[in-house]
Motif scaffolding. Sequence first.
Motif, PDB file in Angstrom:
ATOM      1  N   ILE A  80       0.744  -1.262   0.067  1.00  0.00           N
ATOM      2  CA  ILE A  80       0.031   0.003  -0.106  1.00  0.00           C
ATOM      3  C   ILE A  80       0.888   1.309   0.055  1.00  0.00           C
ATOM      4  O   ILE A  80       0.500   2.298   0.163  1.00  0.00           O
ATOM      5  CB  ILE A  80      -0.870   0.157   1.097  1.00  0.00           C
ATOM      6  N   VAL A  81       1.983   1.086  -0.539  1.00  0.00           N
ATOM      7  CA  VAL A  81       3.033   2.217  -0.219  1.00  0.00           C
ATOM      8  C   VAL A  81       2.635   3.385  -1.015  1.00  0.00           C
ATOM      9  O   VAL A  81       2.985   4.510  -0.799  1.00  0.00           O
ATOM     10  CB  VAL A  81       4.522   1.788  -0.661  1.00  0.00           C
ATOM     11  N   ASP A  82       1.930   3.223  -2.171  1.00  0.00           N
ATOM     12  CA  ASP A  82       1.602   4.407  -2.906  1.00  0.00           C
ATOM     13  C   ASP A  82       0.557   5.356  -2.323  1.00  0.00           C
ATOM     14  O   ASP A  82       0.725   6.689  -2.811  1.00  0.00           O
ATOM     15  CB  ASP A  82       0.877   3.870  -4.425  1.00  0.00           C
ATOM     16  N   VAL A  83      -0.327   4.904  -1.529  1.00  0.00           N
ATOM     17  CA  VAL A  83      -1.098   5.619  -0.930  1.00  0.00           C
ATOM     18  C   VAL A  83      -0.812   6.037   0.438  1.00  0.00           C
ATOM     19  O   VAL A  83      -1.536   7.011   1.238  1.00  0.00           O
ATOM     20  CB  VAL A  83      -2.743   4.906  -0.723  1.00  0.00           C
ATOM     21  N   LEU A  84       0.339   5.634   0.824  1.00  0.00           N
ATOM     22  CA  LEU A  84       0.643   5.981   2.469  1.00  0.00           C
ATOM     23  C   LEU A  84       0.931   7.472   2.372  1.00  0.00           C
ATOM     24  O   LEU A  84       0.578   8.064   3.758  1.00  0.00           O
ATOM     25  CB  LEU A  84       1.990   5.049   2.778  1.00  0.00           C
ATOM     26  N   PRO A  85       1.511   8.213   1.584  1.00  0.00           N
ATOM     27  CA  PRO A  85       1.748   9.793   1.862  1.00  0.00           C
ATOM     28  C   PRO A  85       0.536  10.280   2.057  1.00  0.00           C
ATOM     29  O   PRO A  85       0.762  11.443   2.832  1.00  0.00           O
ATOM     30  CB  PRO A  85       2.222   9.976   0.583  1.00  0.00           C
ATOM     31  N   VAL A  86      -0.661   9.867   1.704  1.00  0.00           N
ATOM     32  CA  VAL A  86      -1.849  10.487   1.956  1.00  0.00           C
ATOM     33  C   VAL A  86      -2.001  10.427   3.458  1.00  0.00           C
ATOM     34  O   VAL A  86      -2.872  11.340   4.223  1.00  0.00           O
ATOM     35  CB  VAL A  86      -2.989  10.005   1.121  1.00  0.00           C
ATOM     36  N   TYR A  87      -1.889   9.277   4.116  1.00  0.00           N
ATOM     37  CA  TYR A  87      -2.433   8.829   5.465  1.00  0.00           C
ATOM     38  C   TYR A  87      -1.311   8.831   6.663  1.00  0.00           C
ATOM     39  O   TYR A  87      -1.880   9.068   7.659  1.00  0.00           O
ATOM     40  CB  TYR A  87      -3.060   7.474   5.495  1.00  0.00           C
ATOM     41  N   ILE A  88      -0.087   8.679   6.182  1.00  0.00           N
ATOM     42  CA  ILE A  88       0.892   8.578   7.347  1.00  0.00           C
ATOM     43  C   ILE A  88       1.401  10.036   7.861  1.00  0.00           C
ATOM     44  O   ILE A  88       1.408  10.835   7.100  1.00  0.00           O
ATOM     45  CB  ILE A  88       2.029   7.559   6.934  1.00  0.00           C
ATOM     46  N   PRO A  89       2.154   9.915   8.933  1.00  0.00           N
ATOM     47  CA  PRO A  89       2.696  11.193   9.367  1.00  0.00           C
ATOM     48  C   PRO A  89       3.964  11.724   8.693  1.00  0.00           C
ATOM     49  O   PRO A  89       4.518  10.889   7.823  1.00  0.00           O
ATOM     50  CB  PRO A  89       3.095  10.764  10.886  1.00  0.00           C
TER      51      PRO A  89
END
Length: 416
Positions: free
Chosen positions: A65-74
Amino acid sequence: MRMTYFVDEYPPFFRGGLGTYAMEITRQFVKLGHTITVFSRNTGDDPTRDVWQGVEVHRPLLMDIVDVLPVYIPEDIRMWPLEAQEFFGETLLYNFLSASKLINRLVARDGRKFDIIVSHDWLAAVAGIITKKNLNIPFVFHFHSTEQGRTGDGSPTVKEVERMAGLKADLIVTVSYAMRDELVSLGHPEHKIRVVYNGVDAEKYRPNRFPEEEVREFRKKIGVENSPMILFIGRLAWVKGADTLVRAMPIILREVPNAKLVILGKGEQESLLVQLINSLGLQDSVITHFKYVSEEERMLYYAASDVVVFPSKYEPFGIVCTEAMAMGKPVVAGARGTSGLKEQVVPTGENVCGFHVNPYDPEDIAKFVVILLNDEQLRRKMGKNARRRVLECFTWEIAARNTISVYKEVMQGDNI
């Protein structure tokens, strides 16, 4: 007792000492008549559900799920290398899917009942927190180490996960009094913390495990022959101190010219150690085995050694130290900062089983290694004492009974 048990490592997946701990302690829980349902990480080819030596194990399938992580992670996680971000994403999925399967399928659909939730370290903390919120049953969080202790500072996100787990848990279990003191210094309430030492299988790890001829052949195979053998086993990272031990070797060799140091393990220090060995001209005196080996072979390394050295700068509890002691070996152990080794290894008196050293000081390490290499009678005495100490304090049977006692305390709400 019916436990649900969130732990990142479980057979067949091992990354370090936590996997060994989980495997051994749950096996003891089963022997004591308890029911354990484990949720662990799936490495890709593992069954999503099976029963391992009486333990029910669930391993939810993960995905990238690394492509969407920037949207949700600190923000700090976004600065991690891509591989580390992928690991963080897998860790989140493991926690969410495990908690969901437990809450929505095992409990809501199948009607199963559980008495207690147990999570180990930040890698499985989120699942425990979510399950506590949804099922409202007692939650125990195990700290085997902390982000600050492991790294010197580390990720604000990981530290916040640890803080929240400690806050939401009804009780905290940790592995040594040194580790308890660290947790208190980080703001965790002392009244919630219980100490339970880890253990070792003392029937498996024993001094007479191998015939003398087999040990001699193994020493020949690894290039030690009849030389005095110093052993280091562990992850090759700064906190474990293998580099400081290599720096101690020129001092040791002045007193014991034919001594050999054997380093067994893998980690980020591999290239540094090779460079250090070459720069100090130690190619004939230091043998590096940068690999993982089977448990049986690891025991052969212990059996072949004369002295085992763990110059750790941060070691809440050393399972490998306990293994060496169970094999009847004297131990030289780092004793600064958060060091459970100080509690494991008795350095003075009739029960002496090793020495405490400054893990930052090659001369201090060398001094005590030389004392042991030059005194066979002392090595034998310490080895016998080490074995006895393990039998009295550090078996998995003792660890399991003491852990169950803590779990019962939280279920009964005693003085919490």
